[in-house]
Design an enzyme around this catalytic site. Structure first.
Site, PDB file in Angstrom:
ATOM      1  N   LYS B  75       1.000  -1.229   0.129  1.00 11.46           N
ATOM      2  CA  LYS B  75      -0.128   0.176  -0.012  1.00 11.46           C
ATOM      3  C   LYS B  75       0.796   1.203  -0.142  1.00 11.46           C
ATOM      4  O   LYS B  75       1.851   1.234   0.505  1.00 11.46           O
ATOM      5  CB  LYS B  75      -1.033  -0.145   1.374  1.00 11.46           C
ATOM      6  CG  LYS B  75      -1.889   1.052   1.186  1.00 11.46           C
ATOM      7  CD  LYS B  75      -2.883   0.818   2.729  1.00 11.46           C
ATOM      8  CE  LYS B  75      -3.836   1.938   3.044  1.00 11.46           C
ATOM      9  NZ  LYS B  75      -4.736   1.658   4.067  1.00 11.46           N
ATOM     10  N   SER B 150      -9.505   1.739   3.098  1.00 13.20           N
ATOM     11  CA  SER B 150      -8.549   2.463   2.087  1.00 13.20           C
ATOM     12  C   SER B 150      -7.565   1.593   1.409  1.00 13.20           C
ATOM     13  O   SER B 150      -6.968   1.939   0.470  1.00 13.20           O
ATOM     14  CB  SER B 150      -7.761   3.685   3.100  1.00 13.20           C
ATOM     15  OG  SER B 150      -7.116   2.999   4.026  1.00 13.20           O
ATOM     16  N   SER B 174      -9.835  -0.814   7.231  1.00  9.64           N
ATOM     17  CA  SER B 174      -9.088  -0.438   6.089  1.00  9.64           C
ATOM     18  C   SER B 174      -8.319  -1.505   5.349  1.00  9.64           C
ATOM     19  O   SER B 174      -8.200  -1.359   4.151  1.00  9.64           O
ATOM     20  CB  SER B 174      -8.240   0.820   6.093  1.00  9.64           C
ATOM     21  OG  SER B 174      -8.822   1.903   6.145  1.00  9.64           O
TER      22      SER B 174
END
Ligand SMILES: [Zn+2]
Lengths: 470, 475
Positions: B75, B150, B174
């Protein structure tokens, strides 16, 4: 005007001299090439986290113990927010809700105790250098460790303020946690001042920030006292507002900084990057055992040893001086060593800083041995004092300067004979002395001293002459 | 079945395939697939292939670990010294970190190959991966639907098989929410089990890095590599080894019935049946899935976000305004106004409001106290009855991109089952378990007591056998 009491409290920032910074492993040094002692952590780069330096915790606890503080078993770190280029993270990691030390005191010579509300640890901000166009940031100072020592408003005179700061410096230097050099910024004071009449509630206080000299502190307090009293006397009490002021040394006055500081909301909250930190009582006790003697303790011992109070004060004011004195004492006579240090040696030092550093070319052992020669009448004080400046300048041991002649002690029967000769040779001086001019006797003693080239013991000689003329 | 970590590790070690070949294949696949889903923000073939070459050498020498030579993704809020780390923000659009996150270093020490950095909501603030500076990420199952967030890019890349596994970060769901939407396994470890050093902080007392993978075993393997104490994170520690014989599963059926939709309940029903097949005892619990969690999260996490976002001033690193300014305050104001998106601005303002003046006592400290009580309550009244909590991961399958929520609270509902694990610091895992009527993945979530990460993996693996999930097969 004396009907108004002065009320003063201190918040003193002290730079700790740990090897590394408070949250990273960068060297705790600055003054070098800008931005050479920094890393992603102390620059506050994204994703970095603090690691609390254990030495900082130790140093702060040592400071707390020597100021008679309690050390709670838990402490925590908080964030204080503000936007300014000297603060990379836009918050300072400090302690507000659970500081490392609580409720101590510092005792003044009068026996009065100045209460310490608390001591907390925090990181310093970076140094900003302004020129006409730009601001330059030197991050070497960023995240260096500080303690802040906060007193109750217990100080009630300019003299007490000076004594408090001097004693605080002496203590922190003795336990070796800080240089406390105000001129270099390793000790900085915020001073709270208010005035009130006896029996009435405390007046509104003003705060003077970032003071870096004791004499400025004295002047600023005096100025603020007069300003407050004048305003009250003129019926303008409401013009004393709680605010931050700055002392201007050029005009010897204070001015308001309100536009910058006072509207700040620092939004303190617990720093989530730390759990509540436990401090084991055994850890504290170990530190307590390792603490060196404090200046007040050494001073008491010196007085017990026969050193007068004023001399004892001066000898314990600077850590390096008292260390040197205690070392020299092992090899000679304490009182004579004290006169050497406070006399000839201090005279060779012009600034406080030189005394603080006490960087001299004579070893403690050598000075001790010199004092022993004097004590045992193998040399006279006169000779000791005449070679001390050379020793200080050239750094050779005392034996290098003493001639055989110096070392021959004068036989007292010889002195006795010379005393008689002197009395006979100086009838006018004797007459003057008898008429009440006490100083006249010195001339007769001087005759003997000259004849022995300074080797006679002056007090013995004076005693003998007095016997002869009585 | 898509490529799993174990299968590929075996092939690599048998030298049936080289890491360079595998990495090249994946880089090519990213090029094709990224046009559809936009899972990746950034790739760098040279860096990836160099790492693959190194991995092949390690394999040749005969000293590989399971991760050696396996291509993966991170990420883009995890610091990588050899690729930019942008947090999907204009603020860090060109930012190349000066150090690597502890998790990345650990993966590299195990011979891992980084394919690239995956998309997210700006600074991980969001649950859709629609609002980042580098565009939206789409759900590989249906590009009209969101991947969730996210960590949407990470979840989508694992689902579409443009990486074997990925690391995401989970602050309020997330990792688990997008993993569930994309039909992959997502694991949020016990708070502190994995070092946060090098994770761009969102809400520091909530954030955890965790693996997103194709199955539970793969996630477990990756977790075991990245976990552990770290000299750079004072809150990281070594979790103990845990097992649980005959685990008791707690289910808050009443709340779940109220919150989840029909498709989700149908899949969840199968998870309850799986308990019976596994011989696990189930008990009713009251985990209070209500808006208390959402409110606590708003106050506490947003306050921490506001504080953590303070460092983006344009001074020192990142974007800075190009327009003229009067003073430092003006410079900072312009920089932040120009570089932050609306979602970031909202959270910063809301969080600072919570910390300002009297609100500090009124909201922040009150919420802190409730969080503390909640933790106590979980252990006294829930974990006294059961070892693990079972729920759907989200109340529905992935919604359409144009789906509008009527309020902020409603907008937070997709994370309602996930939030407690962040507030309380629990380990929590989502497993894809079935498909919706529109053929979108639906996940179930298992959470355990603090430190029971290992035991949770064991139980999750047992559930996995009964999954009716259908993996994508994108060539
Ligand atoms: Zn540093």
């Amino acid at each position: 005007m004396s009907k108004y009491n002065l009320v003063v409290g201190f918040e003193t920032h002290v730079e700790l001299k740990t090897k590394t910074k408070i949250f990273c492993s960068c060297a705790n040094e600055f003054g070098g090439e800008p931005n050479t002692n920094c890393c992603p952590i102390c620059l506050g780069e994204p994703g970095t986290l603090p690691q609390l330096n254990k030495e900082v915790v130790k140093y702060a606890i040592k400071a707390g113990l020597s100021l008679n503080c309690k050390i709670p078993q838990e402490m925590s770190m908080d964030r204080k927010h503000y936007f300014y280029p000297d603060l990379g993270k836009s918050y300072q990691t400090t302690q507000s809700s659970r500081p490392i030390c609580l409720e101590g005191y510092l005792t003044l010579d009068s026996g009065k105790k100045i209460r310490i509300n608390h001591i907390h640890i925090e990181e310093d901000a970076s140094k900003l250098v302004h020129d006409s166009k730009n601001i330059y940031i030197d991050n070497n100072r960023g995240s260096t460790p500080l303690i802040e020592i906060v007193t109750e408003p217990d100080i009630s005179s300019v003299e007490e303020a000076r004594e408090y700061i001097e004693k605080l410096q002496a203590i922190l230097r003795h336990i070796d946690v800080s240089d406390c050099k105000m001129q270099e910024g390793s000790m900085r004071c915020d001073v709270n001042i208010s005035v009130h009449k006896e029996g009435e509630p405390l007046g509104t206080r003003t705060e003077i920030k970032n003071m870096n000299s004791i004499s400025f502190i004295e002047k600023a307090i005096s100025y603020e006292y007069d300003r407050h009293v004048d305003l009250i006397e003129n019926g303008q009490k409401d013009q004393i507002i709680q605010e931050t002021r700055r002392y201007d040394e050029k005009t010897d006055s204070t001015e308001s900084m309100r536009e910058k500081e006072d509207a700040q909301d620092y939004r303190y909250f617990p720093d989530p990057n730390f759990f509540v930190l436990k401090i084991e009582p055994s850890f504290v006790e170990n530190l307590r055992k390792m603490l060196p003697k404090l200046p007040s303790e050494i001073k008491a011992e010196l007085i017990e040893d026969g050193i007068d109070e004023k001399a004892a004060d001066l000898l314990t004011k600077y850590k390096n001086v008292s260390d040197f004195y205690l070392e020299a004492k092992k090899y000679g006579d304490n009182k004579i060593i004290a006169t050497y240090i406070l006399g000839e040696i201090f005279r060779s030092m012009e600034t406080e800083e030189e005394k603080e550093n006490f960087d001299i070319k004579i070893t403690a052992e050598d000075l001790g041995k010199l004092s022993l020669l004097q004590k045992e009448n193998k040399i006279t004080a006169h000779i000791a004092y005449s070679i001390l400046p050379k020793m200080l300048k050239e750094g050779r041991p005392h034996t290098a300067y003493l001639t055989k002649e110096d070392l021959v002690s004068v036989d007292n029967t010889e002195v006795d004979k010379l005393c008689k000769e002197a009395v006979d040779a100086m009838p006018q001086a004797v007459k003057d002395y008898k008429a009440g001019k006490e100083k006249a006797i010195k001339a007769v003693v001087g005759y003997v001293m000259r004849a022995t080239k300074g080797k006679a013991n002056p007090s013995y000689t004076e005693q003998k002459i007095l016997e002869l003329i009585q | 079945m898509p490529h799993s970590l174990i299968n590929l590790a075996t092939q690599l070690q048998r030298k049936e395939i080289s890491s360079v070949e595998l990495t090249t294949e994946y880089l090519n696949k990213i090029k094709k697939q990224n046009k559809k889903t936009n899972s990746y923000i950034f790739t760098n073939e040279e860096v990836s292939l160099n790492q693959a070459k190194k991995a092949d050498e390690i394999i040749k020498k005969g000293s590989p670990s399971v991760l050696t030579g396996i291509p993966m993704s991170l990420k883009d809020n995890i610091m990588t010294i050899d690729m930019p780390t942008t947090a999907a923000s204009k603020m860090l659009a060109k930012y190349i970190p000066s150090y690597s996150a502890t998790v990345y270093t650990k993966l590299l020490n195990n011979g891992a190959v980084l394919l690239g950095k995956t998309n997210l909501d700006e600074f991980a603030m969001g649950s859709s991966t629609l609002n980042g500076y580098f565009g939206e990420t789409s759900n590989p199952y249906d590009t009209d639907k969101i991947a969730g967030g996210s960590s949407g890019g990470s979840a989508a890349s694992v689902a579409e098989d443009t990486s074997i596994y990925s690391l995401g970060s989970d602050t309020g769901g997330s990792i688990r929410q997008p993993a569930s939407y994309c039909g992959v396994v997502g694991f949020k470890p016990t708070y502190g089990a994995v070092s946060r050093n090098g994770l761009i902080a969102l809400a520091s007392s909530f954030d955890q890095i965790g693996p997103i993978a194709k199955n539970v075993e793969d996630a477990r393997i990756v977790f075991n590599v990245i976990k552990g104490k770290d000299e750079f994170d004072m809150t990281a520690f070594e979790i103990p080894r845990t097992t649980r014989q005959n685990p008791v599963i707690g289910i808050d059926e009443d709340s779940i019935q109220k919150i989840a939709d029909k498709d989700t309940l149908k899949v969840f029903e199968k998870a309850i049946n799986a308990c019976k097949k596994l011989g696990y005892k189930t008990v009713k619990i009251n985990s209070k899935y209500d808006d208390l969690y959402i409110k606590l999260y708003f106050v506490l996490a947003y306050a921490e976000m506001a504080s953590n976002m303070g460092r983006y001033t344009g001074i020192g690193f990142g974007y800075h305004t190009k327009s003229s300014y009067i003073d430092t305050d003006d410079f900072i104001r312009k920089t932040r106004s120009e570089a932050f998106g609306d979602d970031v601005k909202t959270r910063v303002m809301f969080g600072n409001y919570m910390l300002s003046g009297d609100n500090m006592k009124k909201y922040y400290y009150k919420a802190l106290k409730i969080r503390h009580d909640l933790i106590e309550d979980y252990y006294l009244n829930i974990f006294n009855k059961c070892d693990f909590i079972l729920s759907p991961t989200t109340p529905t399958a992935a919604p359409r991109k144009d789906h509008k929520y009527s309020s902020v609270e409603e907008g937070s509902l997709p994370n309602i089952f996930a939030l407690p694990a962040n507030l309380i610091g629990l380990p929590s895992i989502t497993i894809p378990f079935g498909m919706s009527s529109e053929n979108m993945p639906i996940g179930i979530m298992l959470s355990g007591k603090k430190n029971f990460d290992n035991a949770l993996f064991t139980v999750a693996k047992n559930f996995e056998q009964y999954s009716e999930h259908k993996s994508l097969d994108i060539k």
